[in-house]
Design a protein around this motif. Structure first.
Motif, PDB file in Angstrom:
ATOM      1  N   LYS A  37       1.027   4.309  -2.737  1.00 36.99           N
ATOM      2  CA  LYS A  37       0.822   5.707  -2.361  1.00 36.99           C
ATOM      3  C   LYS A  37       1.987   6.587  -2.796  1.00 36.99           C
ATOM      4  O   LYS A  37       1.798   7.674  -3.375  1.00 36.99           O
ATOM      5  CB  LYS A  37       0.639   5.818  -0.846  1.00 36.99           C
ATOM      6  CG  LYS A  37      -0.678   5.304  -0.316  1.00 36.99           C
ATOM      7  CD  LYS A  37      -0.719   5.459   1.206  1.00 36.99           C
ATOM      8  CE  LYS A  37      -2.055   5.047   1.784  1.00 36.99           C
ATOM      9  NZ  LYS A  37      -2.080   5.173   3.274  1.00 36.99           N
ATOM     10  N   GLN A  38       3.200   6.139  -2.504  1.00 41.40           N
ATOM     11  CA  GLN A  38       4.363   6.981  -2.791  1.00 41.40           C
ATOM     12  C   GLN A  38       4.647   7.077  -4.291  1.00 41.40           C
ATOM     13  O   GLN A  38       5.112   8.125  -4.769  1.00 41.40           O
ATOM     14  CB  GLN A  38       5.577   6.480  -2.022  1.00 41.40           C
ATOM     15  CG  GLN A  38       5.434   6.661  -0.524  1.00 41.40           C
ATOM     16  CD  GLN A  38       6.740   6.500   0.246  1.00 41.40           C
ATOM     17  OE1 GLN A  38       7.823   6.765  -0.279  1.00 41.40           O
ATOM     18  NE2 GLN A  38       6.646   6.078   1.497  1.00 41.40           N
ATOM     19  N   LEU A  56      -7.824   6.438  -3.517  1.00 40.64           N
ATOM     20  CA  LEU A  56      -6.463   6.580  -4.045  1.00 40.64           C
ATOM     21  C   LEU A  56      -6.504   6.663  -5.570  1.00 40.64           C
ATOM     22  O   LEU A  56      -7.330   6.015  -6.216  1.00 40.64           O
ATOM     23  CB  LEU A  56      -5.594   5.389  -3.640  1.00 40.64           C
ATOM     24  CG  LEU A  56      -5.163   5.289  -2.178  1.00 40.64           C
ATOM     25  CD1 LEU A  56      -4.227   4.097  -2.007  1.00 40.64           C
ATOM     26  CD2 LEU A  56      -4.476   6.569  -1.715  1.00 40.64           C
ATOM     27  N   SER A 111      -8.746   0.104   1.751  1.00 36.99           N
ATOM     28  CA  SER A 111      -7.553   0.952   1.769  1.00 36.99           C
ATOM     29  C   SER A 111      -7.262   1.605   0.428  1.00 36.99           C
ATOM     30  O   SER A 111      -6.525   2.593   0.363  1.00 36.99           O
ATOM     31  CB  SER A 111      -6.334   0.135   2.206  1.00 36.99           C
ATOM     32  OG  SER A 111      -6.149  -0.980   1.343  1.00 36.99           O
ATOM     33  N   LEU A 112      -7.832   1.057  -0.643  1.00 41.57           N
ATOM     34  CA  LEU A 112      -7.588   1.625  -1.977  1.00 41.57           C
ATOM     35  C   LEU A 112      -8.642   2.650  -2.373  1.00 41.57           C
ATOM     36  O   LEU A 112      -8.487   3.325  -3.392  1.00 41.57           O
ATOM     37  CB  LEU A 112      -7.539   0.505  -3.025  1.00 41.57           C
ATOM     38  CG  LEU A 112      -6.435  -0.541  -2.846  1.00 41.57           C
ATOM     39  CD1 LEU A 112      -6.478  -1.554  -3.978  1.00 41.57           C
ATOM     40  CD2 LEU A 112      -5.059   0.118  -2.781  1.00 41.57           C
ATOM     41  N   VAL A 126       2.276   7.035  -6.583  1.00 43.81           N
ATOM     42  CA  VAL A 126       1.264   7.996  -7.042  1.00 43.81           C
ATOM     43  C   VAL A 126       1.722   9.424  -6.752  1.00 43.81           C
ATOM     44  O   VAL A 126       1.586  10.326  -7.590  1.00 43.81           O
ATOM     45  CB  VAL A 126      -0.100   7.710  -6.371  1.00 43.81           C
ATOM     46  CG1 VAL A 126      -1.063   8.882  -6.567  1.00 43.81           C
ATOM     47  CG2 VAL A 126      -0.715   6.437  -6.938  1.00 43.81           C
ATOM     48  N   ASP A 127       2.283   9.625  -5.573  1.00 40.27           N
ATOM     49  CA  ASP A 127       2.790  10.956  -5.215  1.00 40.27           C
ATOM     50  C   ASP A 127       3.897  11.418  -6.152  1.00 40.27           C
ATOM     51  O   ASP A 127       4.111  12.620  -6.331  1.00 40.27           O
ATOM     52  CB  ASP A 127       3.312  10.957  -3.773  1.00 40.27           C
ATOM     53  CG  ASP A 127       2.192  10.870  -2.744  1.00 40.27           C
ATOM     54  OD1 ASP A 127       1.026  11.121  -3.115  1.00 40.27           O
ATOM     55  OD2 ASP A 127       2.487  10.536  -1.573  1.00 40.27           O
ATOM     56  N   LEU A 143       0.836  -1.206   0.000  1.00 42.98           N
ATOM     57  CA  LEU A 143       0.000   0.000   0.000  1.00 42.98           C
ATOM     58  C   LEU A 143       0.863   1.246   0.000  1.00 42.98           C
ATOM     59  O   LEU A 143       0.571   2.220  -0.716  1.00 42.98           O
ATOM     60  CB  LEU A 143      -0.917  -0.020   1.227  1.00 42.98           C
ATOM     61  CG  LEU A 143      -1.830   1.196   1.409  1.00 42.98           C
ATOM     62  CD1 LEU A 143      -2.750   1.387   0.217  1.00 42.98           C
ATOM     63  CD2 LEU A 143      -2.646   1.048   2.708  1.00 42.98           C
ATOM     64  N   GLU A 144       1.930   1.216   0.764  1.00 42.28           N
ATOM     65  CA  GLU A 144       2.808   2.392   0.828  1.00 42.28           C
ATOM     66  C   GLU A 144       3.562   2.603  -0.480  1.00 42.28           C
ATOM     67  O   GLU A 144       3.762   3.746  -0.914  1.00 42.28           O
ATOM     68  CB  GLU A 144       3.784   2.241   1.997  1.00 42.28           C
ATOM     69  CG  GLU A 144       4.490   3.538   2.365  1.00 42.28           C
ATOM     70  CD  GLU A 144       3.556   4.672   2.732  1.00 42.28           C
ATOM     71  OE1 GLU A 144       3.841   5.825   2.329  1.00 42.28           O
ATOM     72  OE2 GLU A 144       2.536   4.420   3.397  1.00 42.28           O
TER      73      GLU A 144
END
Length: 259
Positions: A28-29, A53, A49-50, A31-32, A24-25
């Motif tokens: 996220k990162q 996002l 959790s998705l 995507v960032d 998941l991390e």
């Protein structure tokens, strides 16, 4: 007149085990960092959790050949720059504190299927998409626990672990070998490719907290930030190697040596 190819505006990644923890991390990162991310997990779009996002959820069970076979259709036409094989299991039935006479060997077979065969099965399914990208990278998430060199020093290198953790450690050792051989094969066809195993370090995730007597020194955010930095710095000269993780045990140093 030859018109030069314009670089793609965004790079594309597929992350397995993306509904929690390190996966998941990673999602996220990336995507960032303006990556297009396919976030794969068994629940797919139903994973809480998705929700919200900026990812494309993919339903995927890496231990199920039929599920993996569908992956090729999902990413058909996609140029895949990065595959992060993060999904894995460490069930209690053959967990860190189980000795030889206590292991559920049926469960151990599931561990091997998921942690060792699964990532290679996913890599195979993704080969056309990776080939379209050309200079692709494959990160198979492993562990210092899979090091055969460190196995003889288990009590010193991994004093936080109650037992030998035979099933999980064996599965990661097998993944390390399979990755090295896959990297060798792919480097001959795709010389700009990078295929490695990467130890994320000892991280406070559900899996990282299991079976230890001490607290993991890393959180998922900081660990993945470091892992992504390492991924970005990889070159074809690194293919086939094992990338040692930061603080992967109380005694394993940054370079993988025992302190």
């Amino acid at each position: 007149m030859n018109i030069p190819c314009m670089p793609r505006a965004m790079k594309t990644a597929l992350v397995t085990g993306a509904s929690r923890g390190l996966g998941l991390e990673w999602a996220k990162q990336l995507v960032d960092k303006q990556w297009t991310v396919y976030a794969a997990c068994r629940a797919g779009a139903d994973a809480p959790s998705l929700q919200g996002l900026a990812v494309t959820p993919v339903m995927l069970d890496i231990a199920d050949p039929a599920s993996v076979a569908k992956l090729g259709d999902i990413i058909e036409g996609v140029s895949l720059d990065l595959l992060v094989n993060n999904a894995g299991i460490r069930p209690e039935e053959c967990g860190p504190d189980k000795k030889l006479g206590e292991i559920d060997f049926g469960t151990m077979e599931q561990v091997m299927t998921t942690n060792s065969v699964g990532p290679i099965r996913v890599l195979s399914a993704c080969l056309p998409a990776l080939a379209r990208a050309g200079a692709f990278k494959v990160i198979n998430i492993s562990s210092a626990l899979g090091s055969c060199a460190l196995a003889a020093h288990t009590r010193k290198a991994f004093s936080n672990i109650a037992g030998t953790d035979l099933a999980y450690r064996s599965s990661k050792a097998a993944l390390n070998m399979a990755t090295a051989l896959a990297a060798l094969e792919l480097s001959e066809v795709h010389p700009q490719s990078v295929v490695v195993t990467m130890d994320p370090g000892w991280v406070a995730t559900d899996m990282g907290l299991r079976g230890g007597k001490d607290s993991p020194p890393l959180n998922a955010v900081d660990a993945v930030k470091k892992n992504i930095e390492r991924m970005e710095g990889l070159t074809p000269a690194d293919t086939g190697t094992y990338i040692s993780g930061p603080r992967s045990s109380p005694a394993v140093q940054e370079d993988g040596s025992i302190g």
